[in-house]
Motif scaffolding. Sequence first.
Motif, PDB file in Angstrom:
ATOM      1  N   ARG A 186     -17.476  15.937 -15.565  1.00 41.28           N
ATOM      2  CA  ARG A 186     -18.370  14.800 -15.544  1.00 41.28           C
ATOM      3  C   ARG A 186     -18.461  14.221 -14.132  1.00 41.28           C
ATOM      4  N   ALA A 187     -18.595  15.071 -13.147  1.00 43.30           N
ATOM      5  CA  ALA A 187     -18.728  14.625 -11.777  1.00 43.30           C
ATOM      6  C   ALA A 187     -20.173  14.345 -11.476  1.00 43.30           C
ATOM      7  N   ASP A 188     -20.423  13.697 -10.333  1.00 45.51           N
ATOM      8  CA  ASP A 188     -21.806  13.475  -9.962  1.00 45.51           C
ATOM      9  C   ASP A 188     -22.417  14.786  -9.501  1.00 45.51           C
ATOM     10  N   GLY A 189     -23.762  14.809  -9.382  1.00 43.31           N
ATOM     11  CA  GLY A 189     -24.468  16.049  -9.108  1.00 43.31           C
ATOM     12  C   GLY A 189     -24.045  16.715  -7.815  1.00 43.31           C
ATOM     13  N   HIS A 190     -23.827  15.942  -6.744  1.00 36.51           N
ATOM     14  CA  HIS A 190     -23.473  16.519  -5.441  1.00 36.51           C
ATOM     15  C   HIS A 190     -22.149  17.272  -5.527  1.00 36.51           C
ATOM     16  N   HIS A 191     -21.119  16.622  -6.099  1.00 37.34           N
ATOM     17  CA  HIS A 191     -19.812  17.266  -6.171  1.00 37.34           C
ATOM     18  C   HIS A 191     -19.835  18.452  -7.132  1.00 37.34           C
ATOM     19  N   GLN A 192     -20.620  18.382  -8.176  1.00 34.46           N
ATOM     20  CA  GLN A 192     -20.674  19.494  -9.107  1.00 34.46           C
ATOM     21  C   GLN A 192     -21.316  20.717  -8.454  1.00 34.46           C
ATOM     22  N   VAL A 193     -22.331  20.512  -7.628  1.00 37.62           N
ATOM     23  CA  VAL A 193     -22.956  21.631  -6.920  1.00 37.62           C
ATOM     24  C   VAL A 193     -21.955  22.274  -5.969  1.00 37.62           C
ATOM     25  N   LEU A 194     -21.197  21.459  -5.243  1.00 38.00           N
ATOM     26  CA  LEU A 194     -20.188  21.998  -4.333  1.00 38.00           C
ATOM     27  C   LEU A 194     -19.121  22.785  -5.091  1.00 38.00           C
ATOM     28  N   PHE A 195     -18.746  22.293  -6.271  1.00 41.73           N
ATOM     29  CA  PHE A 195     -17.737  22.982  -7.074  1.00 41.73           C
ATOM     30  C   PHE A 195     -18.245  24.352  -7.526  1.00 41.73           C
ATOM     31  N   VAL A 196     -19.485  24.415  -7.955  1.00 41.76           N
ATOM     32  CA  VAL A 196     -20.063  25.691  -8.379  1.00 41.76           C
ATOM     33  C   VAL A 196     -20.157  26.653  -7.206  1.00 41.76           C
ATOM     34  N   LEU A 197     -20.564  26.147  -6.055  1.00 40.46           N
ATOM     35  CA  LEU A 197     -20.652  27.006  -4.869  1.00 40.46           C
ATOM     36  C   LEU A 197     -19.289  27.556  -4.484  1.00 40.46           C
ATOM     37  N   ALA A 198     -18.248  26.715  -4.588  1.00 38.60           N
ATOM     38  CA  ALA A 198     -16.899  27.171  -4.247  1.00 38.60           C
ATOM     39  C   ALA A 198     -16.451  28.289  -5.184  1.00 38.60           C
ATOM     40  N   LYS A 199     -16.825  28.217  -6.446  1.00 40.52           N
ATOM     41  CA  LYS A 199     -16.460  29.265  -7.398  1.00 40.52           C
ATOM     42  C   LYS A 199     -17.182  30.580  -7.099  1.00 40.52           C
ATOM     43  N   CYS A 200     -18.324  30.511  -6.416  1.00 43.75           N
ATOM     44  CA  CYS A 200     -19.095  31.718  -6.108  1.00 43.75           C
ATOM     45  C   CYS A 200     -18.626  32.416  -4.831  1.00 43.75           C
ATOM     46  N   VAL A 201     -17.810  31.732  -4.036  1.00 41.47           N
ATOM     47  CA  VAL A 201     -17.415  32.277  -2.739  1.00 41.47           C
ATOM     48  C   VAL A 201     -16.724  33.638  -2.865  1.00 41.47           C
ATOM     49  N   LEU A 258     -11.651  41.513   1.331  1.00 36.01           N
ATOM     50  CA  LEU A 258     -11.414  41.747  -0.094  1.00 36.01           C
ATOM     51  C   LEU A 258     -10.050  41.226  -0.534  1.00 36.01           C
ATOM     52  N   VAL A 259      -9.062  41.357   0.315  1.00 35.46           N
ATOM     53  CA  VAL A 259      -7.719  40.872  -0.031  1.00 35.46           C
ATOM     54  C   VAL A 259      -7.732  39.360  -0.263  1.00 35.46           C
ATOM     55  N   ALA A 260      -8.618  38.650   0.435  1.00 35.51           N
ATOM     56  CA  ALA A 260      -8.653  37.184   0.326  1.00 35.51           C
ATOM     57  C   ALA A 260      -9.338  36.687  -0.939  1.00 35.51           C
ATOM     58  N   THR A 261     -10.111  37.541  -1.603  1.00 33.94           N
ATOM     59  CA  THR A 261     -10.902  37.058  -2.744  1.00 33.94           C
ATOM     60  C   THR A 261     -10.047  36.517  -3.897  1.00 33.94           C
ATOM     61  N   PRO A 262      -8.945  37.160  -4.325  1.00 37.89           N
ATOM     62  CA  PRO A 262      -8.145  36.575  -5.411  1.00 37.89           C
ATOM     63  C   PRO A 262      -7.541  35.233  -5.019  1.00 37.89           C
ATOM     64  N   ALA A 263      -7.121  35.113  -3.768  1.00 39.59           N
ATOM     65  CA  ALA A 263      -6.530  33.847  -3.320  1.00 39.59           C
ATOM     66  C   ALA A 263      -7.558  32.721  -3.364  1.00 39.59           C
ATOM     67  N   LEU A 264      -8.796  33.000  -2.946  1.00 43.14           N
ATOM     68  CA  LEU A 264      -9.846  31.983  -2.988  1.00 43.14           C
ATOM     69  C   LEU A 264     -10.193  31.623  -4.441  1.00 43.14           C
ATOM     70  N   ALA A 265     -10.208  32.626  -5.310  1.00 38.79           N
ATOM     71  CA  ALA A 265     -10.519  32.360  -6.723  1.00 38.79           C
ATOM     72  C   ALA A 265      -9.448  31.499  -7.376  1.00 38.79           C
ATOM     73  N   ALA A 266      -8.190  31.671  -6.956  1.00 35.84           N
ATOM     74  CA  ALA A 266      -7.101  30.905  -7.557  1.00 35.84           C
ATOM     75  C   ALA A 266      -7.255  29.409  -7.318  1.00 35.84           C
TER      76      ALA A 266
END
Length: 385
Positions: A12-27, A52-60
């Motif tokens: 239930r975050a505001d729109g700006h923070h929710q967009v940033l959160f979704v973008l971070a999950k796509c990295v 490629l080695v960094a992708t699991p760490a970023l997802a965590a």
Amino acid sequence: MRAPARSPHGPRADGHHQVLFVLAKCVPFAIALLVLLVEFTPLHVLYTGPLLVATPALAAVTMGPKGTLAAAGVAVGVSVATASYNSAWGTQQVYTNFLALFLVSVASFLTSRSARTRTENELNQVQRIATAAQDVLLRPVPDQLGSVRAASMYLAAETGAQIGGDLYDVVQTRYGVRMIVGDVRGKGLPAVRAAAIVLGAFREAVHYEDDLMEVVDRCEAALLRDGAVSGAGNADAVLEGFVTALVAQIPDGPHIDVINRGHPPPLLLCDGAVRPLMPTTPLPPLGLEEFISGPPGRADRYPFAPGDRLLLYTDGVIEARDQDKTFFDLAGAMMTLRDHSRKAFLEGLHQALLRHTHDRLADDAAVVVVDRNTDEVHRPDGGPT
């Protein structure tokens, strides 16, 4: 009845923070796509193993254990595809990349799972505390109180919350059944504090003050005292500390006395029709007594006969909107559910609210339903036999 708090489908975050959160999950997946573009083009001379080695760490960081495993699986798939495309199997570089990817994936998964477990434990502890606080602040309404039966429902708008700025109580006294429903301006802990102050004053005053207006005055005085202390040196804190409230009394006679301090009027279901009990003299909310002009007001009296149903509520109910910004039709819902028992009525109202708002309440909602016993017979002078 105490209805459970809603469970929204997402943050239930505001729109700006929710967009940033979704973008971070796509990295992590964007990195995997970038590696594919590099390896399947003349740019494959660039060394992409560390990416490629960094992708699991970023997802965590943003996706939890399942997301970490998904990112690790994508990274392994990309590594296999690029090694096959570039005929790199058997080279030390490929096996080194796979070993590093395996170690980072395992560490990321364990770290993510540990963080998830710790967060869930903390949330469970907060919910247990909130439940205990709710039992004290918004205690269950007794089913039978003299000549009436009652039930209540509370829905918190904030994710994970069980208490907020709405308040209610129903008490059996020597003067009859007395009840209050109110809504504190604002949200968060200050609103909970104001609600506790008003409820505490009400629960004490209802047993000692024979005049219902004196009960309301005691609630207002307690609110002003606390505002003067907590808002010392901060005028805005005092000015914003008001509470809309409705205080009612159901004596033995077939009527009800109501004092409305800036609150939505209660609804009365009588003879198959729903009508609001509008105040004869509008009064400001508690905490804004300086806006009262003229002599002190007094309670309004309305008929409340056996078989009638009274509905007290907060503005979170009538101001609930759907996607087209249409307000919830509380009177219509009351008519639709008029033949239901109190418990079934509240459950039906709960479901109707969630359907109307698509499970997205914008404000806390509290409801108290009161039925006058149908087996009560009155003498001509208005008293029960």
